[in-house]
Design a protein around this motif. Sequence first.
Motif, short mmCIF file in Angstrom:
data_model
loop_
_atom_site.label_atom_id
_atom_site.label_comp_id
_atom_site.label_asym_id
_atom_site.label_seq_id
_atom_site.Cartn_x
_atom_site.Cartn_y
_atom_site.Cartn_z
N ASP A 1 -3.55 -19.62 12.31
CA ASP A 1 -4.20 -18.67 11.35
C ASP A 1 -4.44 -17.66 12.69
O ASP A 1 -4.95 -16.97 13.24
N PRO A 2 -3.59 -16.77 12.30
CA PRO A 2 -3.26 -15.15 12.79
C PRO A 2 -3.86 -14.77 12.18
O PRO A 2 -3.66 -12.55 12.29
N TYR A 3 -4.48 -13.90 11.19
CA TYR A 3 -5.39 -13.56 10.04
C TYR A 3 -6.63 -12.99 9.83
O TYR A 3 -7.30 -13.97 10.05
N ALA A 4 -7.15 -11.89 10.88
CA ALA A 4 -8.06 -11.46 10.31
C ALA A 4 -9.03 -12.14 9.55
O ALA A 4 -9.76 -12.25 9.13
N ARG A 5 -8.24 -11.91 8.10
CA ARG A 5 -8.78 -11.84 6.43
C ARG A 5 -7.60 -12.23 6.03
O ARG A 5 -6.43 -12.21 6.06
N VAL A 6 -7.67 -13.25 5.19
CA VAL A 6 -6.58 -13.66 4.70
C VAL A 6 -6.76 -14.12 2.66
O VAL A 6 -8.56 -14.53 2.33
N GLY A 7 -6.65 -13.63 1.69
CA GLY A 7 -6.65 -14.24 0.41
C GLY A 7 -5.72 -14.21 -0.35
O GLY A 7 -4.17 -14.51 0.39
N ALA A 8 -5.49 -14.97 -1.30
CA ALA A 8 -4.50 -15.54 -2.65
C ALA A 8 -4.09 -14.49 -3.84
O ALA A 8 -5.69 -13.90 -4.14
N ASP A 9 -3.44 -14.63 -4.04
CA ASP A 9 -2.56 -13.41 -4.72
C ASP A 9 -1.55 -14.83 -5.59
O ASP A 9 -0.78 -14.83 -5.84
N LEU A 10 -2.67 -15.55 -6.50
CA LEU A 10 -1.92 -16.93 -6.86
C LEU A 10 -0.91 -16.51 -8.37
O LEU A 10 0.01 -17.08 -8.56
N GLU A 11 -0.92 -15.18 -8.85
CA GLU A 11 -0.31 -14.82 -10.13
C GLU A 11 1.06 -13.52 -9.46
O GLU A 11 1.38 -13.61 -10.18
N GLY A 12 0.90 -13.40 -8.38
CA GLY A 12 2.12 -12.16 -8.08
C GLY A 12 1.38 -10.71 -8.09
O GLY A 12 2.09 -10.12 -8.54
N ARG A 13 0.87 -10.76 -9.30
CA ARG A 13 0.00 -9.50 -10.16
C ARG A 13 -0.20 -7.97 -9.22
O ARG A 13 0.53 -7.50 -8.89
N MET A 14 -1.14 -8.46 -8.04
CA MET A 14 -1.00 -7.58 -6.56
C MET A 14 0.19 -7.44 -6.42
O MET A 14 0.77 -6.16 -5.21
N ALA A 15 1.27 -8.26 -5.50
CA ALA A 15 2.37 -7.89 -4.84
C ALA A 15 3.13 -7.69 -6.33
O ALA A 15 3.65 -6.43 -5.29
N LEU A 16 3.43 -7.68 -7.51
CA LEU A 16 3.91 -6.27 -7.76
C LEU A 16 3.76 -4.98 -8.10
O LEU A 16 4.35 -4.33 -7.59
N ASP A 17 1.88 -4.96 -7.75
CA ASP A 17 1.50 -3.51 -7.67
C ASP A 17 2.40 -2.83 -5.92
O ASP A 17 2.28 -1.56 -5.97
N TRP A 18 2.66 -3.28 -4.66
CA TRP A 18 2.47 -3.55 -4.30
C TRP A 18 3.83 -3.19 -3.94
O TRP A 18 4.37 -2.37 -2.47
N GLY A 19 4.98 -3.44 -4.80
CA GLY A 19 6.28 -3.49 -4.40
C GLY A 19 7.43 -4.20 -3.90
O GLY A 19 8.00 -4.81 -3.24
N VAL A 20 6.75 -5.37 -3.76
CA VAL A 20 6.59 -6.78 -3.40
C VAL A 20 8.27 -7.73 -3.98
O VAL A 20 8.31 -7.74 -4.90
N TYR A 21 9.22 -7.33 -2.91
CA TYR A 21 10.18 -8.04 -3.98
C TYR A 21 10.20 -9.55 -3.45
O TYR A 21 11.07 -10.11 -4.90
N GLY A 22 10.11 -10.18 -2.22
CA GLY A 22 9.44 -11.45 -2.32
C GLY A 22 9.55 -11.93 -0.93
O GLY A 22 8.49 -10.81 0.21
N VAL A 23 8.69 -12.28 -0.90
CA VAL A 23 8.33 -13.27 1.45
C VAL A 23 9.22 -13.74 1.89
O VAL A 23 10.21 -14.34 1.47
N PRO A 24 8.66 -13.32 3.27
CA PRO A 24 7.77 -12.76 3.82
C PRO A 24 7.88 -11.09 3.81
O PRO A 24 8.85 -10.47 3.72
N GLU A 25 7.25 -10.52 3.81
CA GLU A 25 7.02 -9.37 3.70
C GLU A 25 5.52 -8.35 4.58
O GLU A 25 4.42 -9.02 3.61
N THR A 26 5.85 -7.52 5.04
CA THR A 26 4.67 -6.69 5.75
C THR A 26 4.55 -5.43 5.80
O THR A 26 5.94 -4.84 5.97
N TYR A 27 3.70 -5.35 6.11
CA TYR A 27 2.76 -3.18 5.81
C TYR A 27 2.66 -3.37 6.96
O TYR A 27 1.52 -3.34 7.29
N LEU A 28 2.31 -1.83 7.37
CA LEU A 28 1.52 -1.32 8.21
C LEU A 28 1.11 -0.22 7.75
O LEU A 28 1.35 1.42 6.97
N ILE A 29 -0.14 -0.54 7.78
CA ILE A 29 -1.27 0.55 7.14
C ILE A 29 -2.01 1.47 8.54
O ILE A 29 -2.74 0.28 9.29
N ASP A 30 -2.32 2.47 8.18
CA ASP A 30 -2.85 3.08 8.60
C ASP A 30 -4.67 3.16 8.87
O ASP A 30 -4.81 2.48 7.83
#
Length: 179
Positions: A118-147
């Motif tokens: 488990d490399p994650y400092a924190r982890v949760g689930a997007d069970l229906e993919g709604r958050m991914a839609l808001d983020w513009g995710v095309y498919g997994v894996p997908e990674t964002y660098l946040i400042d």
Amino acid sequence: MAKISPLMIAPPLIFAGFALLAAVGMFRDDPEALPSARKGQPAPPVVLTELPNKVSFDDATLRGDGVKLVNYWASWCAPCRVEHPNLEALAEEGLPIYGVNYKDETANAMAFLTELGDPYARVGADLEGRMALDWGVYGVPETYLIDDSGTILLRIAGPVTQRIIDETLRPAIEAATVQ
């Protein structure tokens, strides 16, 4: 003199148009990069379901404390397995990585993390993919660098490979920490 029909001219013109498009495509900076409408914008809202015995994260987690990654993954995703050792190495170096398990069965997600680590400092689930839609995710894996301010600096569509770490991710992290 023979009259030239428009039907005789159309095929060579269409072929020339396709050839021109192909040539332009071959000389793009990164032919594998997909555009991100979110680059330079605040990260969209974080709405996650907690995974058993894991600490989830929210919008506030993405602000402050330097640069961080948000990684969308799933147990059924073969490229997610490929990138996983690279994420673990980045986490060991001290880069916080926040995981979003995408459209997955909870038991399968937990088994994935138990098997691979488990490399994650924190982890949760997007069970229906709604958050991914808001983020513009095309498919997994997908990674964002946040400042530090919660702004999206970079989007990596596909697995985080060593090449991407060296050529794209590290320079972006360096640029963000110099500012």
